[in-house]
Design an enzyme around this catalytic site. Structure first.
Site, PDB file in Angstrom:
ATOM      1  N   GLY A   9       3.380   9.334   9.779  1.00  0.00           N
ATOM      2  CA  GLY A   9       2.626   8.456   8.922  1.00  0.00           C
ATOM      3  C   GLY A   9       0.767   8.457   8.961  1.00  0.00           C
ATOM      4  CB  THR A  10      -1.854   6.664   7.062  1.00  0.00           C
ATOM      5  OG1 THR A  10      -1.465   6.314   6.316  1.00  0.00           O
ATOM      6  CG2 THR A  10      -1.183   8.172   5.561  1.00  0.00           C
ATOM      7  CE  LYS A  15       1.283   5.756  13.162  1.00  0.00           C
ATOM      8  NZ  LYS A  15       0.511   5.121  11.966  1.00  0.00           N
ATOM      9  CB  SER A  16       3.759  -0.683  16.258  1.00  0.00           C
ATOM     10  OG  SER A  16       2.793   1.160  16.630  1.00  0.00           O
ATOM     11  CD  GLU A  88      -0.553   4.767  17.833  1.00  0.00           C
ATOM     12  OE1 GLU A  88      -1.365   5.709  17.380  1.00  0.00           O
ATOM     13  OE2 GLU A  88      -1.049   3.492  17.206  1.00  0.00           O
ATOM     14  CD  GLN A  90      -0.595   9.559  17.157  1.00  0.00           C
ATOM     15  OE1 GLN A  90      -0.481   9.633  16.694  1.00  0.00           O
ATOM     16  NE2 GLN A  90      -2.104   8.203  16.842  1.00  0.00           N
ATOM     17  CB  CYS A 145      -4.548   5.689  -1.436  1.00  0.00           C
ATOM     18  SG  CYS A 145      -6.379   6.525  -1.470  1.00  0.00           S
ATOM     19  CB  CYS A 148      -6.302   5.307  -6.069  1.00  0.00           C
ATOM     20  SG  CYS A 148      -5.119   6.935  -5.631  1.00  0.00           S
ATOM     21  CB  CYS A 182      -4.230   9.696  -1.682  1.00  0.00           C
ATOM     22  SG  CYS A 182      -5.883   9.885  -2.971  1.00  0.00           S
TER      23      CYS A 182
HETATM   24 ZN   LIG Z   1      -6.878   7.533  -3.410  1.00  0.00          ZN
END
Ligand SMILES: [Zn+2]
Length: 191
Positions: A9-10, A15-16, A88, A90, A145, A148, A182
């Site tokens: 995920g971003t 996530k944690s 983490e 990554q 996002c 938006c 996004c």
């Molecule tokens: Zn957006």
């Protein structure tokens, strides 16, 4: 069947928080978990912690650490480990992911990795690329996002309020800020 999961995920996608919820679910059933976090993340200090204020102790994984050695050490102490949870992810190396795959295949223990898929420079992290190749199950942890209400898919780096698109993909602890965005807002953030 034990499986290797990559839950990506971003930033700001909790996530944690998801990891801690999964660990909690194992523990209330009397099952044992092993939490791992890359030592490169200077914020970690031997624990998985969330923006919501929850925290659980985790074993640090250095760039040269062998995760299999860490796993076997804990296996001796706890006799059994039902699940390995990595935060983490990554920030790990390709080798670390191969070691996690071996835990699944040799010890029949599931491994769930939580982390980012791509960097703010639009590159796959080394470990994320390996996970995309080796995982049994890919799952997106979704959030919206910042600008938006579309689904966030990328991470926008801001430095002094200005978007940054080039540099070292792994940078921690500086004055930079990351936002979930996004792709349209990644290209043209409405700052
Ligand atoms: Zn957006």
């Amino acid at each position: 069947m034990a499986k290797l999961f990559f839950k990506y995920g971003t930033v700001f996608s909790a996530k944690s928080l998801n990891l801690i919820a999964a660990a909690y679910n194992y523990e209330i059933q009397g099952k044992k978990v092993l939490l791992l976090i890359p030592a490169i993340d200077s914020r970690s200090k031997g624990a998985v912690s969330t923006r919501a204020g929850l925290s659980m102790p985790a074993e640090l994984v250095g760039p040269k650490s062998n995760i299999l050695t860490i796993f076997k050490k804990h296996l001796k102490k706890k006799e059994n480990i039902d699940c390995v949870l990595v935060d983490e992810c990554q920030m790990l190396t390709e080798k670390h992911i191969d070691q996690l795959r071996e835990i699944v295949d040799t010890y029949h223990t599931s491994v769930i990795c939580y982390g980012l898929r791509v960097s703010y420079t639009l590159e796959l992290f080394e470990a994320s690329e390996r996970l995309l190749a080796l995982a049994d199950k890919l799952e997106e942890i979704k959030t919206i996002c910042w600008f938006c209400n579309d689904k966030a898919t990328h991470n926008l780096k801001l430095l002094d309020g200005k978007p940054q698109y080039i540099g070292n993909p792994i940078e921690i602890g500086g004055l930079e800020k990351y936002l979930p965005v996004c792709f349209a807002c990644y290209k043209n953030p409405k700052l």
